[in-house]
Write a protein that holds these residues in place. Sequence first.
Motif, mmCIF file in Angstrom:
data_model
loop_
_atom_site.group_PDB
_atom_site.id
_atom_site.type_symbol
_atom_site.label_atom_id
_atom_site.label_comp_id
_atom_site.label_asym_id
_atom_site.label_seq_id
_atom_site.Cartn_x
_atom_site.Cartn_y
_atom_site.Cartn_z
ATOM 1 N N ARG A 1 0.833 -1.206 0.000
ATOM 2 C CA ARG A 1 0.000 0.000 0.000
ATOM 3 C C ARG A 1 0.864 1.251 0.000
ATOM 4 N N ALA A 2 1.939 1.242 0.796
ATOM 5 C CA ALA A 2 2.844 2.395 0.844
ATOM 6 C C ALA A 2 3.496 2.613 -0.517
ATOM 7 N N GLU A 3 3.910 1.518 -1.157
ATOM 8 C CA GLU A 3 4.536 1.637 -2.478
ATOM 9 C C GLU A 3 3.520 2.150 -3.495
ATOM 10 N N LEU A 4 2.296 1.671 -3.410
ATOM 11 C CA LEU A 4 1.253 2.125 -4.324
ATOM 12 C C LEU A 4 0.976 3.610 -4.118
ATOM 13 N N ARG A 5 0.962 4.070 -2.875
ATOM 14 C CA ARG A 5 0.747 5.492 -2.609
ATOM 15 C C ARG A 5 1.894 6.334 -3.145
ATOM 16 N N MET A 6 3.123 5.846 -2.986
ATOM 17 C CA MET A 6 4.270 6.579 -3.512
ATOM 18 C C MET A 6 4.227 6.634 -5.032
ATOM 19 N N THR A 7 3.893 5.521 -5.658
ATOM 20 C CA THR A 7 3.803 5.481 -7.115
ATOM 21 C C THR A 7 2.714 6.412 -7.608
ATOM 22 N N THR A 8 1.564 6.376 -6.955
ATOM 23 C CA THR A 8 0.468 7.255 -7.340
ATOM 24 C C THR A 8 0.867 8.710 -7.172
ATOM 25 N N THR A 9 1.536 9.016 -6.075
ATOM 26 C CA THR A 9 1.983 10.386 -5.842
ATOM 27 C C THR A 9 2.962 10.823 -6.919
ATOM 28 N N LEU A 10 3.901 9.960 -7.260
ATOM 29 C CA LEU A 10 4.865 10.303 -8.306
ATOM 30 C C LEU A 10 4.184 10.501 -9.655
ATOM 31 N N LEU A 11 3.215 9.666 -9.965
ATOM 32 C CA LEU A 11 2.489 9.826 -11.227
ATOM 33 C C LEU A 11 1.698 11.124 -11.253
ATOM 34 N N VAL A 12 1.059 11.465 -10.144
ATOM 35 C CA VAL A 12 0.288 12.713 -10.091
ATOM 36 C C VAL A 12 1.222 13.913 -10.204
ATOM 37 N N VAL A 13 2.328 13.890 -9.478
ATOM 38 C CA VAL A 13 3.289 14.994 -9.555
ATOM 39 C C VAL A 13 3.853 15.104 -10.973
ATOM 40 N N GLY A 14 4.155 13.984 -11.596
ATOM 41 C CA GLY A 14 4.653 14.010 -12.972
ATOM 42 C C GLY A 14 3.633 14.569 -13.947
#
Length: 72
Positions: free
Chosen positions: A9-22
């Motif tokens: 879940r933490a990795e998914l949140r980080m990935t989602t955050t990176l995708l949104v920021v990108g």
Amino acid sequence: MKLVRSLLRAELRMTTTLLVVGAVWMALSLVFCLALCVAAAKPMPKLEVEEEYFEPEHETMEPVEEEAVCVR
């Protein structure tokens, strides 16, 4: 098993955050580039020749000696 789920879940949140920021970064870059294109497409204002160019009152460079190129 709970630890693995928590880490996923933490990795998914980080990935989602990176995708949104990108995505936000790309959108802002696109807006900036389009604004530059619009600004570059506008014609430059015509200036009076007397206002644009001035003759210098004195020489800007003076020779000093043979080895030296110039001094301001």
